[in-house]
Design a protein around this motif. Sequence first.
Motif, PDB file in Angstrom:
ATOM      1  N   ILE A   1       0.846  -1.192   0.000  1.00  0.00           N
ATOM      2  CA  ILE A   1       0.000   0.000   0.000  1.00  0.00           C
ATOM      3  C   ILE A   1       0.876   1.235   0.000  1.00  0.00           C
ATOM      4  N   ILE A   2       0.499   2.179  -0.841  1.00  0.00           N
ATOM      5  CA  ILE A   2       1.245   3.425  -0.972  1.00  0.00           C
ATOM      6  C   ILE A   2       0.357   4.565  -0.493  1.00  0.00           C
ATOM      7  N   PHE A   3       0.825   5.283   0.514  1.00  0.00           N
ATOM      8  CA  PHE A   3       0.095   6.441   1.036  1.00  0.00           C
ATOM      9  C   PHE A   3       0.722   7.702   0.455  1.00  0.00           C
TER      10      PHE A   3
ATOM     11  N   GLU B   1      12.662  14.287  -0.575  1.00  0.00           N
ATOM     12  CA  GLU B   1      12.199  15.518  -1.230  1.00  0.00           C
ATOM     13  C   GLU B   1      12.641  15.507  -2.683  1.00  0.00           C
ATOM     14  N   PRO B   2      11.844  16.073  -3.576  1.00  0.00           N
ATOM     15  CA  PRO B   2      10.641  16.878  -3.306  1.00  0.00           C
ATOM     16  C   PRO B   2       9.353  16.081  -3.162  1.00  0.00           C
ATOM     17  N   ASN B   3       9.458  14.802  -2.868  1.00  0.00           N
ATOM     18  CA  ASN B   3       8.300  13.979  -2.489  1.00  0.00           C
ATOM     19  C   ASN B   3       7.270  13.827  -3.594  1.00  0.00           C
ATOM     20  N   THR B   4       7.699  13.669  -4.832  1.00  0.00           N
ATOM     21  CA  THR B   4       6.754  13.388  -5.905  1.00  0.00           C
ATOM     22  C   THR B   4       6.719  11.881  -6.149  1.00  0.00           C
ATOM     23  N   TRP B   5       5.826  11.466  -7.030  1.00  0.00           N
ATOM     24  CA  TRP B   5       5.729  10.037  -7.357  1.00  0.00           C
ATOM     25  C   TRP B   5       7.017   9.525  -8.005  1.00  0.00           C
ATOM     26  N   ARG B   6       7.746  10.419  -8.655  1.00  0.00           N
ATOM     27  CA  ARG B   6       8.995   9.987  -9.278  1.00  0.00           C
ATOM     28  C   ARG B   6      10.029   9.585  -8.215  1.00  0.00           C
ATOM     29  N   GLU B   7      10.153  10.396  -7.162  1.00  0.00           N
ATOM     30  CA  GLU B   7      11.074  10.040  -6.069  1.00  0.00           C
ATOM     31  C   GLU B   7      10.611   8.760  -5.378  1.00  0.00           C
ATOM     32  N   LEU B   8       9.287   8.582  -5.310  1.00  0.00           N
ATOM     33  CA  LEU B   8       8.761   7.371  -4.684  1.00  0.00           C
ATOM     34  C   LEU B   8       9.143   6.133  -5.491  1.00  0.00           C
TER      35      LEU B   8
ATOM     36  N   PHE C   1       1.875   7.644 -12.817  1.00  0.00           N
ATOM     37  CA  PHE C   1       2.369   6.835 -11.707  1.00  0.00           C
ATOM     38  C   PHE C   1       1.843   5.407 -11.821  1.00  0.00           C
ATOM     39  N   TYR C   2       0.549   5.275 -12.092  1.00  0.00           N
ATOM     40  CA  TYR C   2      -0.043   3.944 -12.215  1.00  0.00           C
ATOM     41  C   TYR C   2       0.594   3.176 -13.374  1.00  0.00           C
TER      42      TYR C   2
ATOM     43  N   GLU D   1       3.604   3.474 -14.552  1.00  0.00           N
ATOM     44  CA  GLU D   1       4.946   3.027 -14.171  1.00  0.00           C
ATOM     45  C   GLU D   1       4.885   1.808 -13.246  1.00  0.00           C
ATOM     46  N   LEU D   2       3.923   1.820 -12.329  1.00  0.00           N
ATOM     47  CA  LEU D   2       3.765   0.660 -11.446  1.00  0.00           C
ATOM     48  C   LEU D   2       3.362  -0.577 -12.248  1.00  0.00           C
ATOM     49  N   ARG D   3       2.438  -0.372 -13.202  1.00  0.00           N
ATOM     50  CA  ARG D   3       2.016  -1.518 -14.032  1.00  0.00           C
ATOM     51  C   ARG D   3       3.165  -2.018 -14.890  1.00  0.00           C
ATOM     52  N   ASN D   4       4.011  -1.110 -15.359  1.00  0.00           N
ATOM     53  CA  ASN D   4       5.191  -1.529 -16.126  1.00  0.00           C
ATOM     54  C   ASN D   4       6.115  -2.409 -15.293  1.00  0.00           C
ATOM     55  N   ARG D   5       6.043  -2.234 -13.968  1.00  0.00           N
ATOM     56  CA  ARG D   5       6.843  -3.055 -13.066  1.00  0.00           C
ATOM     57  C   ARG D   5       6.114  -4.328 -12.658  1.00  0.00           C
ATOM     58  N   GLY D   6       4.957  -4.567 -13.285  1.00  0.00           N
ATOM     59  CA  GLY D   6       4.225  -5.811 -13.042  1.00  0.00           C
ATOM     60  C   GLY D   6       3.177  -5.744 -11.963  1.00  0.00           C
ATOM     61  N   ALA D   7       2.898  -4.555 -11.434  1.00  0.00           N
ATOM     62  CA  ALA D   7       1.944  -4.424 -10.334  1.00  0.00           C
ATOM     63  C   ALA D   7       0.498  -4.489 -10.823  1.00  0.00           C
ATOM     64  N   ASN D   8      -0.348  -5.049  -9.998  1.00  0.00           N
ATOM     65  CA  ASN D   8      -1.790  -4.935 -10.163  1.00  0.00           C
ATOM     66  C   ASN D   8      -2.227  -3.739  -9.309  1.00  0.00           C
ATOM     67  N   VAL D   9      -2.452  -2.596  -9.953  1.00  0.00           N
ATOM     68  CA  VAL D   9      -2.706  -1.350  -9.225  1.00  0.00           C
ATOM     69  C   VAL D   9      -4.172  -1.255  -8.804  1.00  0.00           C
ATOM     70  N   ILE D  10      -4.363  -0.922  -7.514  1.00  0.00           N
ATOM     71  CA  ILE D  10      -5.709  -0.735  -6.970  1.00  0.00           C
ATOM     72  C   ILE D  10      -5.826   0.717  -6.496  1.00  0.00           C
ATOM     73  N   PRO D  11      -6.361   1.616  -7.320  1.00  0.00           N
ATOM     74  CA  PRO D  11      -6.547   2.999  -6.866  1.00  0.00           C
ATOM     75  C   PRO D  11      -7.600   3.060  -5.757  1.00  0.00           C
ATOM     76  N   VAL D  12      -7.312   3.838  -4.720  1.00  0.00           N
ATOM     77  CA  VAL D  12      -8.262   3.985  -3.610  1.00  0.00           C
ATOM     78  C   VAL D  12      -8.508   5.476  -3.384  1.00  0.00           C
ATOM     79  N   PRO D  13      -9.501   6.060  -4.067  1.00  0.00           N
ATOM     80  CA  PRO D  13      -9.799   7.481  -3.852  1.00  0.00           C
ATOM     81  C   PRO D  13     -10.530   7.684  -2.528  1.00  0.00           C
ATOM     82  N   VAL D  14     -10.053   8.621  -1.724  1.00  0.00           N
ATOM     83  CA  VAL D  14     -10.680   8.849  -0.423  1.00  0.00           C
ATOM     84  C   VAL D  14     -11.169  10.274  -0.217  1.00  0.00           C
TER      85      VAL D  14
END
Length: 274
Positions: A61-63, A118-125, A153-154, A156-169
Amino acid sequence: MTDSLRVCSFESRRQSEMAALIERHGAIPTVAPSMREIPLEENPDALRFAAELLAGNVDDIIFLTGVGARALLDAATTKYAREELLSALDRCFVAVRGPKPFVVMREWGVHVDVRAPEPNTWRELLEALDAAEHSCDGRSVAVQEYGRPNEQFYAELRNRGANVIPVPVYRWALPEQTGPLEDAIRATVAGEFDVLMFTSANQITNVLTIAERLGLKDEWLAAAGRTFVASIGPTATEALTDDGLPPDFEPEHPKMGNLVRGAIAVAAESRNGT
């Protein structure tokens, strides 16, 4: 002072503080709230996530934000026990985008495996995930969203083989009273501002939405392009650039005080030709 810079900020949550900061640095403030944060009281996505989490079907899970993390837990605890949710979270691989969600995890007693610098973007993550040699391949990766979905971001995660589950809150809506924002848009078109200040990526989306309603989108973009544009950080900069407004200033550290102080100083130097 008649030669003071005229600064328009689209800040919503900290309007008074923003106006005071602008005045403190010798400029004339206009603060036009552009957003309203709406928690999703009945959040089916959060409840589905909680059910999958408790069933052991979430690996990572990514917060992305602290306020979003809290909203997610608040929504989930309307149906499930808080202690069970936190225990299940602690069994996952946990990554955070910046210091605010890190603080929330610490309060909850949930470990953090990866924290973006820092600067805490999805790229640094992503870079932090790669540096930790964490493979997303074949894993279910839940991402707590913080406004509009980040499809790059999604991808890039999928390119790494992830099954991405977006959770809008939570979502960003227009302010209940759009009059001040409409006035600011008209004033921008009329050339009444020297500096436009953005403290969130979602602000430019809502400004353009209202400008389009007024039939002034093209005129506003043209006028904004002739105005000094300041962005609080990389996420807002990316959104502004995507809309054809690459900022003239971004502070080294994404703090409101740094933004105001630096933008006014650089804009004044630019106007004076120094």
